[in-house]
Each structure stands twice: as structure tokens, then as C-alpha cells.
Design a protein around this motif. Sequence first.
Motif, PDB file in Angstrom:
ATOM      1  N   LYS A   9      39.780 -30.157 -60.378  1.00 60.65           N
ATOM      2  CA  LYS A   9      38.196 -31.279 -60.249  1.00 60.65           C
ATOM      3  C   LYS A   9      37.288 -31.233 -59.549  1.00 60.65           C
ATOM      4  O   LYS A   9      38.271 -30.631 -58.441  1.00 60.65           O
ATOM      5  N   ILE A  10      36.012 -30.839 -59.943  1.00 61.73           N
ATOM      6  CA  ILE A  10      34.622 -31.216 -58.683  1.00 61.73           C
ATOM      7  C   ILE A  10      34.533 -32.934 -58.900  1.00 61.73           C
ATOM      8  O   ILE A  10      34.384 -33.347 -59.466  1.00 61.73           O
ATOM      9  N   VAL A  11      33.594 -33.437 -57.349  1.00 63.43           N
ATOM     10  CA  VAL A  11      33.256 -34.262 -57.733  1.00 63.43           C
ATOM     11  C   VAL A  11      31.903 -34.091 -56.927  1.00 63.43           C
ATOM     12  O   VAL A  11      31.275 -33.291 -56.081  1.00 63.43           O
ATOM     13  N   CYS A  12      30.697 -34.647 -57.466  1.00 60.40           N
ATOM     14  CA  CYS A  12      29.363 -34.881 -56.950  1.00 60.40           C
ATOM     15  C   CYS A  12      29.193 -35.759 -56.220  1.00 60.40           C
ATOM     16  O   CYS A  12      29.489 -37.541 -56.790  1.00 60.40           O
ATOM     17  N   PHE A  13      28.981 -36.090 -55.250  1.00 58.28           N
ATOM     18  CA  PHE A  13      29.335 -37.478 -54.239  1.00 58.28           C
ATOM     19  C   PHE A  13      27.252 -37.791 -53.841  1.00 58.28           C
ATOM     20  O   PHE A  13      26.940 -36.942 -53.070  1.00 58.28           O
ATOM     21  N   ALA A  14      26.795 -38.284 -54.234  1.00 58.06           N
ATOM     22  CA  ALA A  14      25.556 -38.837 -53.978  1.00 58.06           C
ATOM     23  C   ALA A  14      24.226 -39.527 -53.277  1.00 58.06           C
ATOM     24  O   ALA A  14      25.437 -40.622 -53.407  1.00 58.06           O
ATOM     25  N   LYS A  15      23.407 -38.778 -52.743  1.00 61.19           N
ATOM     26  CA  LYS A  15      22.909 -40.238 -52.150  1.00 61.19           C
ATOM     27  C   LYS A  15      21.712 -40.174 -52.830  1.00 61.19           C
ATOM     28  O   LYS A  15      20.979 -39.165 -52.288  1.00 61.19           O
ATOM     29  N   MET A  16      20.636 -41.912 -52.669  1.00 62.54           N
ATOM     30  CA  MET A  16      19.503 -41.639 -52.784  1.00 62.54           C
ATOM     31  C   MET A  16      19.139 -43.075 -51.930  1.00 62.54           C
ATOM     32  O   MET A  16      19.282 -44.118 -52.382  1.00 62.54           O
ATOM     33  N   HIS A  17      17.941 -43.015 -51.193  1.00 55.98           N
ATOM     34  CA  HIS A  17      17.383 -43.823 -51.166  1.00 55.98           C
ATOM     35  C   HIS A  17      17.153 -45.276 -51.607  1.00 55.98           C
ATOM     36  O   HIS A  17      16.803 -45.065 -52.679  1.00 55.98           O
ATOM     37  N   HIS A  18      17.691 -46.631 -51.425  1.00 54.54           N
ATOM     38  CA  HIS A  18      16.860 -46.942 -52.460  1.00 54.54           C
ATOM     39  C   HIS A  18      15.080 -47.491 -52.513  1.00 54.54           C
ATOM     40  O   HIS A  18      15.106 -47.982 -52.845  1.00 54.54           O
ATOM     41  N   ALA A  19      14.539 -47.101 -51.683  1.00 53.51           N
ATOM     42  CA  ALA A  19      13.278 -46.830 -51.260  1.00 53.51           C
ATOM     43  C   ALA A  19      12.883 -46.334 -52.667  1.00 53.51           C
ATOM     44  O   ALA A  19      11.650 -46.412 -53.463  1.00 53.51           O
ATOM     45  N   THR A  20      13.648 -45.459 -53.206  1.00 55.81           N
ATOM     46  CA  THR A  20      13.159 -44.453 -54.279  1.00 55.81           C
ATOM     47  C   THR A  20      13.386 -44.811 -55.857  1.00 55.81           C
ATOM     48  O   THR A  20      12.861 -44.654 -56.501  1.00 55.81           O
ATOM     49  N   VAL A  21      14.649 -45.312 -55.418  1.00 57.59           N
ATOM     50  CA  VAL A  21      15.150 -45.638 -56.770  1.00 57.59           C
ATOM     51  C   VAL A  21      15.866 -47.523 -56.756  1.00 57.59           C
ATOM     52  O   VAL A  21      15.945 -47.820 -56.345  1.00 57.59           O
ATOM     53  N   ASP A  22      16.016 -48.348 -58.175  1.00 60.90           N
ATOM     54  CA  ASP A  22      16.786 -49.349 -58.762  1.00 60.90           C
ATOM     55  C   ASP A  22      18.027 -48.860 -59.337  1.00 60.90           C
ATOM     56  O   ASP A  22      18.478 -47.285 -59.727  1.00 60.90           O
ATOM     57  N   GLY A  23      18.406 -49.227 -59.846  1.00 61.73           N
ATOM     58  CA  GLY A  23      19.876 -49.388 -60.373  1.00 61.73           C
ATOM     59  C   GLY A  23      19.531 -48.567 -61.798  1.00 61.73           C
ATOM     60  O   GLY A  23      20.214 -47.643 -62.394  1.00 61.73           O
ATOM     61  N   VAL A  24      18.344 -49.054 -62.930  1.00 58.21           N
ATOM     62  CA  VAL A  24      17.536 -48.873 -63.463  1.00 58.21           C
ATOM     63  C   VAL A  24      17.514 -47.418 -63.659  1.00 58.21           C
ATOM     64  O   VAL A  24      18.149 -46.469 -64.451  1.00 58.21           O
ATOM     65  N   SER A  25      16.519 -47.349 -62.560  1.00 56.37           N
ATOM     66  CA  SER A  25      15.668 -45.746 -62.142  1.00 56.37           C
ATOM     67  C   SER A  25      16.445 -44.053 -62.136  1.00 56.37           C
ATOM     68  O   SER A  25      16.380 -43.208 -61.999  1.00 56.37           O
ATOM     69  N   GLY A  26      17.871 -45.124 -60.953  1.00 59.70           N
ATOM     70  CA  GLY A  26      18.469 -44.436 -60.660  1.00 59.70           C
ATOM     71  C   GLY A  26      19.607 -43.680 -61.502  1.00 59.70           C
ATOM     72  O   GLY A  26      19.759 -42.572 -61.742  1.00 59.70           O
ATOM     73  N   SER A  27      20.128 -44.563 -62.958  1.00 58.15           N
ATOM     74  CA  SER A  27      20.454 -44.534 -63.628  1.00 58.15           C
ATOM     75  C   SER A  27      19.867 -42.614 -64.905  1.00 58.15           C
ATOM     76  O   SER A  27      20.786 -42.219 -65.106  1.00 58.15           O
ATOM     77  N   ASN A  28      18.253 -43.686 -64.794  1.00 56.05           N
ATOM     78  CA  ASN A  28      17.622 -42.486 -65.419  1.00 56.05           C
ATOM     79  C   ASN A  28      17.629 -40.900 -65.146  1.00 56.05           C
ATOM     80  O   ASN A  28      17.138 -40.212 -65.351  1.00 56.05           O
ATOM     81  N   LEU A  29      17.714 -40.662 -63.502  1.00 50.87           N
ATOM     82  CA  LEU A  29      16.704 -39.659 -62.610  1.00 50.87           C
ATOM     83  C   LEU A  29      18.702 -38.973 -62.764  1.00 50.87           C
ATOM     84  O   LEU A  29      18.270 -37.754 -63.725  1.00 50.87           O
ATOM     85  N   ILE A  30      19.409 -39.855 -63.334  1.00 48.58           N
ATOM     86  CA  ILE A  30      20.616 -38.855 -63.284  1.00 48.58           C
ATOM     87  C   ILE A  30      20.332 -37.386 -64.970  1.00 48.58           C
ATOM     88  O   ILE A  30      21.427 -36.225 -65.082  1.00 48.58           O
ATOM     89  N   SER A  31      19.796 -38.130 -65.879  1.00 49.28           N
ATOM     90  CA  SER A  31      19.195 -37.264 -67.194  1.00 49.28           C
ATOM     91  C   SER A  31      18.843 -36.186 -67.001  1.00 49.28           C
ATOM     92  O   SER A  31      18.584 -35.521 -67.471  1.00 49.28           O
ATOM     93  N   HIS A  32      18.198 -35.831 -65.770  1.00 50.00           N
ATOM     94  CA  HIS A  32      17.811 -34.149 -65.543  1.00 50.00           C
ATOM     95  C   HIS A  32      18.572 -33.722 -65.161  1.00 50.00           C
ATOM     96  O   HIS A  32      18.239 -32.668 -64.519  1.00 50.00           O
ATOM     97  N   LEU A  33      19.978 -33.992 -65.048  1.00 51.43           N
ATOM     98  CA  LEU A  33      20.949 -33.189 -64.449  1.00 51.43           C
ATOM     99  C   LEU A  33      22.316 -33.232 -66.109  1.00 51.43           C
ATOM    100  O   LEU A  33      23.260 -32.766 -65.455  1.00 51.43           O
ATOM    101  N   CYS A  34      21.508 -34.090 -67.010  1.00 52.74           N
ATOM    102  CA  CYS A  34      22.762 -34.008 -67.734  1.00 52.74           C
ATOM    103  C   CYS A  34      22.457 -34.010 -68.638  1.00 52.74           C
ATOM    104  O   CYS A  34      20.883 -33.987 -69.368  1.00 52.74           O
ATOM    105  N   ALA A  35      23.398 -33.615 -69.817  1.00 54.38           N
ATOM    106  CA  ALA A  35      23.158 -33.240 -71.234  1.00 54.38           C
ATOM    107  C   ALA A  35      24.025 -34.110 -72.401  1.00 54.38           C
ATOM    108  O   ALA A  35      25.161 -34.237 -71.737  1.00 54.38           O
TER     109      ALA A  35
END
Length: 479
Positions: free
Chosen positions: A136-162
Motif C-alpha cells: 500500500k501507499i499513503v498520501c500524507f497531506a498538509k494544508m494550512h487552516h487559513a485555506t480550508v475548514d473541514g467542509v472545504s477541505g473535504s471538497n478539495l479532495i474531489s479535485h483528485l478523486c473519482a
Amino acid sequence: MDRLSGLDASFLYLETPAQLMHVCAMIVLDPSTMPPRSDGGEGYEFTAFQREIERHVRDVPTFTRKLRRVPMGLDHPIWVRDKQFDIERHVHRLALPAPGGYKELVQLTSHLAGLPLDRSRPLWEMWIVEGYDDGKIVCFAKMHHATVDGVSGSNLISHLCALEPDAEPMASGTGEQHSRDVGSRELFVRGVASRLSLPVQAARLVGPTASGVGRTIGRARAGTAMAAPLTAPRTSFNGTITGHRTIGLVDVDLGHVRAVKQATGTTVNDVVLAVTGGALRAYLEQRGELPESSLLASVPVSVRDSSRRSAGANKVSSLFARLGTDTADPLERLRDMAERNRNAREHHDAISADSLQDWAEFAAPRTFGLAVRAYAGLRLAERHPVVHNLVISNVPGPPVPLYFLGAEILGLYPLGPVFHGAGLNVTVMSNNGRLHVGVIACRESVPDAEALVAHFPAELDRIRAAVAADEQGLPTINR
């Protein structure tokens, strides 16, 4: 001009070398589902994976913008496009040491979680960790809280997920545009204008705020107010934190949580909080540290649907919830939790959705930063009453399998920031029939996060057993 909201900017001002204000996500991936690559290769290969990430994020402003300060700190910073954006500065490669198991994974990612983001670049990074758990592989992602909250962070993953391994990401081709850049003179003028408008903004907020305080007092007298801050007992994770982090991960069955919810007429969030309360009770009891009064949690609440504001990444408020750690009976704890949560939600909903964002506009960069550093340096978190013991977030996730650039997501663990005075954060996210529990803490405050997360499945089993016993008219077996 894309100006940070006061709430977004506050996460910048709150940051110190010990109090890091980024959010993390641990995404466990099965690369065996990946379709053949465009270069003719089979499955996962890091360079190709990195290129695919770049292809999907290079036109998304959240991934390719960086901070620009306003002259003299007169106003909150703005976002500008990073014209030197380089994917190699954001997506990195690591391999786990043998034997490549859970222990090695959390040790490595705990270290990564304690490293600050580079503010001269877009405020995110990903570490692709190879050699985990037999392929298996693991993607460990970090994003500053100034750019996302819980909902917007979840939505951002949709740019890479199908929804299928060979499909384009769900948010492909959204048409987002960068805001225009502005000159220093215009920034200065806008900053002055913003400062001059603050007294008028304050005057507009006084009336609604006073009304809200009055309603809160009325609810308190009627016994229907949410739990009050500054009333939490002190524990070993309520003091001044360091920059070291420790991580713990565990899964529970979402179907079991929903069965408890259905049988007791509660909500998934009620059950999650009750399980967390039970796990914390068991953890503190083992350490001989269980307080007589209940722990108090701060629970972030999204106000995205009710906010009047269109700008800003963070659209959250918070309510306070007692976790029933002073109650041994798991079913009694859950029932009390459900009643208190109903009162807390009604109380929260009676307060303006934008009140936190409105008042956050008055955060001054220099004053705020100096205050936070003085607070940490003087170790004031250990001297005043405890505001709250920890932060708990419950984030709804996908009910069906998701594929991260073709690799099936097997685990999705969000990890929030920790603070001086509250060195523990618990985040729960649903994903394809599972609840993924991510715990992150200051290492000196919670030296063994695994000891805490191990209690979550056991506590859910205790609640299920108590529900079954109650349905049969049998006495509940307490700890």
C-alpha cells in the motif's frame, strides 16, 4: 482582489513554532486498482503520480496561490498567484523503514505533522509514503487552516478523486479563476480604508452581540444553554504545548454506529461524542487521572449553508459539549449526551452564523501575534481555568468507494490542529461504511496516542451491549 477573511487570517496570526495551524489528512491507498498509465507503464510510479497531481491542481487557485502581506500590516493579507509554482516543492516521496507497519507509519507522519509549512509558497504539501503494509501507499497531506475548514477541505479532495479507477476527478474543469494581483499603493490605500471602517463595523455588531448574550443568559437560567467555556477540569493535555506531535488511527463500523443511533433515537454525532467520552474516560482512568467532573469539548460546526458571507475559506462556528466522562454507564452517557446536544444545537442556531467571522475581522496581525507568543512564553494556559479540554470534529465523508488518481482509498483520517491549553484533537470521518478516527496530540501531553484510540472500538462495543441489554430488560454492566 482575494483578501483573507478575518477568520482565515486569524489562523495565520495564531501560529507559532509550537502551535502549528495546518490540518493534515492520512489517506491510505491501494495502488493495485490503478489503471495503466498514459506512458504505457502499469500501476503506481511516483514521478507519474506526481505529474498527475500537478495536472489536476495547477489551475485550482487554492493549490497555486500564496500569501502577500499588506504594507505595514494595515489589513489582512491577500492571495496572489504563485507564478513560480513548482509541484516538486509540494509533492514529496518517502519510504517507510522495515517492516513498514502501523508503528513506523505513525512515527513518520507524527514527525511530518510537526513541521511548519513554508509561507513563501502555496500553503500545502503532500508526502507520498511508499512501502506500507505489503504494497500500500499513503498520501500524507498538509494544508494550512487559513485555506480550508473541514467542509472545504473535504471538497478539495474531489479535485483528485473519482468514483471509478479510470474516471476523471469529480471536480475536474471547475473553471475557478485566480483574482487579479494589485500594486503596493492600492494595497496600502485599501488597508487604510479598512482600518478606518472598523469603528463603524464594531458599532453594527454591538447590538446583535448584546442581544445574543441576553438570550444566552436566559437559556442558562432555564437550563437549556450549551456548556460554558472555562468550566473544564484540568487534565494532562491541558497546558502549554510543544512542536512535537503524536498520531493514533483506528476504524469502527459505521453500520454499528447507525444501529445504536436507530435503537436509541439519537444522532450519529451523539454516538460519536458518547464513544469519544467513553474512550477518554477509560484512557484517563488507566492513567489515574480521571477528573470528577466531565471533560468539555469544543465541537466545530459548519455554517456554510447559513452564512451571509461569500468570501473566506473558513465558515465555521463552535459549540461546547460535555462528554459524560464522569458517567460510567455508556447508555446513560449517550442519553444525556443526546439531550445536551439538542440544547447546544438550539442555542448555537440562535446565534448569528457569522458572529465569529464578523468579530474576527478585528484581529490585528502584530497585536495578535505578540499576544499569542506572550501567552505561550508565560505558560498562561497552565494558570487560568481550562477553556476546553480538546477539539472533536465529525466530518461526513463519501458513502461509496473513492479512487485517488485510480488508487482505492482504504482509509481517510483527517487530523486537526492542537492549541496551547488543549493539546488533543479528535477527528472522525465516514468513508464507505467505516468511521475513520484520527487522533493527533502534543507528544508531551499524550505520549501514547495508540493507548487512547484503542479504546474507541471497545467503547462502541460497550454501548452496543448496553443497548442490547436495555432492549431485553437486563441491567447494564458498568465499567
